[in-house]
Design a protein around this motif. Sequence first.
Motif, PDB file in Angstrom:
ATOM      1  N   ALA A 173       0.851  -1.196   0.000  1.00  0.00           N
ATOM      2  CA  ALA A 173       0.000   0.000   0.000  1.00  0.00           C
ATOM      3  C   ALA A 173       0.885   1.245   0.000  1.00  0.00           C
ATOM      4  O   ALA A 173       1.699   1.424   0.907  1.00  0.00           O
ATOM      5  N   ASP A 174       0.739   2.072  -1.018  1.00  0.00           N
ATOM      6  CA  ASP A 174       1.554   3.281  -1.157  1.00  0.00           C
ATOM      7  C   ASP A 174       0.695   4.503  -0.870  1.00  0.00           C
ATOM      8  O   ASP A 174      -0.144   4.888  -1.684  1.00  0.00           O
ATOM      9  N   GLU A 175       0.849   5.081   0.324  1.00  0.00           N
ATOM     10  CA  GLU A 175       0.072   6.231   0.782  1.00  0.00           C
ATOM     11  C   GLU A 175      -1.427   5.999   0.568  1.00  0.00           C
ATOM     12  O   GLU A 175      -2.118   6.827  -0.050  1.00  0.00           O
ATOM     13  N   PRO A 176      -1.984   4.904   1.076  1.00  0.00           N
ATOM     14  CA  PRO A 176      -3.381   4.565   0.773  1.00  0.00           C
ATOM     15  C   PRO A 176      -4.399   5.532   1.333  1.00  0.00           C
ATOM     16  O   PRO A 176      -5.552   5.543   0.883  1.00  0.00           O
ATOM     17  N   THR A 177      -4.012   6.352   2.328  1.00  0.00           N
ATOM     18  CA  THR A 177      -4.961   7.302   2.924  1.00  0.00           C
ATOM     19  C   THR A 177      -4.629   8.743   2.568  1.00  0.00           C
ATOM     20  O   THR A 177      -5.241   9.667   3.099  1.00  0.00           O
ATOM     21  N   GLY A 178      -3.679   8.945   1.662  1.00  0.00           N
ATOM     22  CA  GLY A 178      -3.210  10.295   1.354  1.00  0.00           C
ATOM     23  C   GLY A 178      -4.262  11.211   0.769  1.00  0.00           C
ATOM     24  O   GLY A 178      -4.181  12.432   0.929  1.00  0.00           O
ATOM     25  N   ALA A 179      -5.278  10.643   0.083  1.00  0.00           N
ATOM     26  CA  ALA A 179      -6.303  11.470  -0.566  1.00  0.00           C
ATOM     27  C   ALA A 179      -7.615  11.473   0.213  1.00  0.00           C
ATOM     28  O   ALA A 179      -8.631  11.945  -0.303  1.00  0.00           O
ATOM     29  N   LEU A 180      -7.597  10.995   1.461  1.00  0.00           N
ATOM     30  CA  LEU A 180      -8.828  10.827   2.218  1.00  0.00           C
ATOM     31  C   LEU A 180      -8.868  11.737   3.438  1.00  0.00           C
ATOM     32  O   LEU A 180      -7.835  12.121   3.983  1.00  0.00           O
ATOM     33  N   ASP A 181     -10.079  12.059   3.895  1.00  0.00           N
ATOM     34  CA  ASP A 181     -10.228  12.823   5.126  1.00  0.00           C
ATOM     35  C   ASP A 181      -9.886  11.933   6.314  1.00  0.00           C
ATOM     36  O   ASP A 181      -9.757  10.710   6.187  1.00  0.00           O
ATOM     37  N   THR A 182      -9.751  12.548   7.471  1.00  0.00           N
ATOM     38  CA  THR A 182      -9.262  11.834   8.653  1.00  0.00           C
ATOM     39  C   THR A 182     -10.135  10.649   9.049  1.00  0.00           C
ATOM     40  O   THR A 182      -9.643   9.551   9.321  1.00  0.00           O
ATOM     41  N   VAL A 183     -11.444  10.853   9.075  1.00  0.00           N
ATOM     42  CA  VAL A 183     -12.360   9.781   9.489  1.00  0.00           C
ATOM     43  C   VAL A 183     -12.309   8.618   8.506  1.00  0.00           C
ATOM     44  O   VAL A 183     -12.199   7.445   8.901  1.00  0.00           O
ATOM     45  N   THR A 184     -12.371   8.935   7.212  1.00  0.00           N
ATOM     46  CA  THR A 184     -12.335   7.888   6.195  1.00  0.00           C
ATOM     47  C   THR A 184     -10.993   7.166   6.210  1.00  0.00           C
ATOM     48  O   THR A 184     -10.928   5.946   6.024  1.00  0.00           O
ATOM     49  N   ALA A 185      -9.912   7.922   6.421  1.00  0.00           N
ATOM     50  CA  ALA A 185      -8.577   7.314   6.479  1.00  0.00           C
ATOM     51  C   ALA A 185      -8.504   6.269   7.582  1.00  0.00           C
ATOM     52  O   ALA A 185      -7.940   5.179   7.389  1.00  0.00           O
ATOM     53  N   ARG A 186      -9.086   6.564   8.727  1.00  0.00           N
ATOM     54  CA  ARG A 186      -9.059   5.610   9.835  1.00  0.00           C
ATOM     55  C   ARG A 186      -9.862   4.359   9.503  1.00  0.00           C
ATOM     56  O   ARG A 186      -9.487   3.245   9.903  1.00  0.00           O
ATOM     57  N   GLU A 187     -10.948   4.510   8.758  1.00  0.00           N
ATOM     58  CA  GLU A 187     -11.728   3.348   8.346  1.00  0.00           C
ATOM     59  C   GLU A 187     -10.905   2.447   7.420  1.00  0.00           C
ATOM     60  O   GLU A 187     -10.950   1.218   7.533  1.00  0.00           O
ATOM     61  N   ILE A 188     -10.159   3.065   6.515  1.00  0.00           N
ATOM     62  CA  ILE A 188      -9.317   2.303   5.587  1.00  0.00           C
ATOM     63  C   ILE A 188      -8.191   1.601   6.347  1.00  0.00           C
ATOM     64  O   ILE A 188      -7.877   0.430   6.096  1.00  0.00           O
TER      65      ILE A 188
END
Length: 250
Positions: A173-188
């Motif tokens: 996984a290469d920066e898989p949460t880089g384009a997401l908001d904080t809440v969504t990033a935590r879900e991922i």
Amino acid sequence: MPPVRKPADPAVRLDSVSRTYGRGPAAFTALREVSLDVPRGAFTAVMGPSGSGKSTLLHCAAGLDRVGSGRVWLGGVELTGMGETALTELRRERVGFVFQAFNLVPALTVAQNVTLPLRMAGVRVERARVAQMLERVGLAGRAGHRPGMLSGGQQQRVAIARALVTRPEVVFADEPTGALDTVTAREILDLLREAADDLGQTVVMVTHDPVAAAYADTVLFLADGRIADVLERPGADRIAGRMTTLGARA
């Protein structure tokens, strides 16, 4: 000659790997004699300043880039010296990828995007398996939707399902949460953590975010193309503090 297989090896092994781009005065060495073992079923994060070699390490470990020197094994199979056709087949069958940009095919449905690696490998698609994977990532009712009908977080869930559906040796996984908001990033990140805990999946994630890295079992710190430090199950504060002193202590 068939690839060398070592059954007792970890999921990923790098032995004295170096990678230089360009020649002469413009040459840039991204990795310098890097050696590491990634245990099977572990969640490993890779951190470091810009230009430290994070993405190059991931690309070399996944067979996306050739090493300049040293050796790489994936699931006990040595990648060094393999031809492009063999590498392509290995990546298709034994590696899962999750990128910041999702990399979904807009014209395909969610289910078709998830099963794309299977169909490209000529593997029979089991509907029950796909349904189970979509349920696992929280998209049970979205199989017929196209990516443009989904939020960014939902698209990344599709990418994770696609990465897991082949039961790969490793998910990179290469920066898989880089384009997401904080809440969504935590879900991922919860999904990646669950993949390691519940499915025994090996996950290697490049990130710049200390909070994201804190989800991992092990955090590797790179500086100037070398492993500068390794922390086991550190909290986000400790990771952030190590990043601030990385240059001085490396």
